[in-house]
Design a protein around this motif. Structure first.
Motif, PDB file in Angstrom:
ATOM      1  N   UNK A  10       0.830  -1.203   0.000  1.00 31.40           N
ATOM      2  CA  UNK A  10       0.000   0.000   0.000  1.00 31.40           C
ATOM      3  C   UNK A  10       0.860   1.246   0.000  1.00 31.40           C
ATOM      4  N   UNK A  11       2.060   1.137   0.561  1.00 33.74           N
ATOM      5  CA  UNK A  11       3.001   2.251   0.511  1.00 33.74           C
ATOM      6  C   UNK A  11       3.535   2.326  -0.916  1.00 33.74           C
ATOM      7  N   UNK A  12       3.391   3.477  -1.590  1.00 35.70           N
ATOM      8  CA  UNK A  12       3.790   3.568  -2.997  1.00 35.70           C
ATOM      9  C   UNK A  12       5.275   3.322  -3.255  1.00 35.70           C
ATOM     10  N   UNK A  17      10.547   1.646  -9.128  1.00 36.27           N
ATOM     11  CA  UNK A  17      11.741   0.969  -9.631  1.00 36.27           C
ATOM     12  C   UNK A  17      12.952   1.635  -8.979  1.00 36.27           C
ATOM     13  N   UNK A  18      13.864   0.825  -8.477  1.00 31.91           N
ATOM     14  CA  UNK A  18      15.022   1.332  -7.748  1.00 31.91           C
ATOM     15  C   UNK A  18      16.148   1.764  -8.685  1.00 31.91           C
ATOM     16  N   UNK A  56      12.379   1.645   2.613  1.00 37.00           N
ATOM     17  CA  UNK A  56      12.232   3.000   2.105  1.00 37.00           C
ATOM     18  C   UNK A  56      13.383   3.553   1.281  1.00 37.00           C
ATOM     19  N   UNK A  57      14.421   2.776   1.003  1.00 31.40           N
ATOM     20  CA  UNK A  57      15.539   3.256   0.197  1.00 31.40           C
ATOM     21  C   UNK A  57      15.433   2.689  -1.215  1.00 31.40           C
ATOM     22  N   UNK A 150      12.228  -3.869  -8.628  1.00 30.05           N
ATOM     23  CA  UNK A 150      11.497  -3.415  -9.810  1.00 30.05           C
ATOM     24  C   UNK A 150      10.052  -3.059  -9.490  1.00 30.05           C
ATOM     25  N   UNK A 151       9.717  -2.940  -8.201  1.00 30.49           N
ATOM     26  CA  UNK A 151       8.375  -2.546  -7.794  1.00 30.49           C
ATOM     27  C   UNK A 151       7.337  -3.651  -7.931  1.00 30.49           C
TER      28      UNK A 151
END
Length: 176
Positions: A10-12, A17-18, A56-57, A150-151
């Motif tokens: 739920x957190x975008x 993508x990193x 979060x990174x 990659x999300x």
């Protein structure tokens, strides 16, 4: 070292993508401290792996390890491995059924297919080239963590959402 908060579905941030880790970042004290904190967080949460975006990174980094993990009591152990800018190449088309959970989707498991044999490459925590062949559960964990970079969440890879199960029900009603 410090345990960090694992962000939840739920957190975008989990859908982003990193970015690659730059070579000059790897040797910095801040980055090395982050790696230590990521390892401590994974171990504290009984994870088999954790990726940087889960705390979060948005950088291409994950760690994996299996050492008598209570969340996966029947899985083989494998050593702590830090992978920066990872790549995975499948070594065969053979897949395996995988019951997966995720620290960012706590208490839930689901079934999907992953490649059975892969080659994992990238850089280790010191910026040295890393390359290894993984089979079975370690291969599954590495693919799961690479997806985070990659999300992609494991639920995105599921063919049949009917297999989603709370961990408290996992294994009680069939082949879990």
């Amino acid at each position: 070292m410090a345990v960090m908060e694992v962000i939840k579905m739920g957190n975008p941030v989990l859908r982003e993508k990193c970015l690659p880790v730059a070579p000059d970042e790897i040797g910095s004290q801040d980055f090395q401290d982050f790696i230590d904190d990521l390892i401590e967080t994974m171990q504290e949460e009984d994870g088999a792996g954790i990726a940087a975006p889960q705390v979060g990174l948005l950088k291409r980094l994950f760690v994996i390890e299996m050492d008598s993990n209570p969340r996966y009591p029947d899985q083989q152990n494998f050593p702590l491995t830090v992978v920066i800018n990872p790549r995975i190449r499948r070594l065969s088309e053979e897949t395996t059924d995988s019951w997966e959970g995720c620290l960012s989707i706590p208490g839930i498991r689901g079934r999907l297919k992953r490649y059975q044999h892969v080659e994992l490459s990238g850089l280790d925590r010191y910026g040295e080239k890393l390359q290894m062949v993984l089979d079975g559960f370690p291969a599954i964990v590495a693919q799961h963590e690479l997806d985070h970079l990659d999300g992609i969440l494991f639920i995105d890879r599921m063919d049949d959402l009917k297999t989603l199960s709370f961990e408290s029900e996992f294994g009680k009603h069939g082949d879990g």
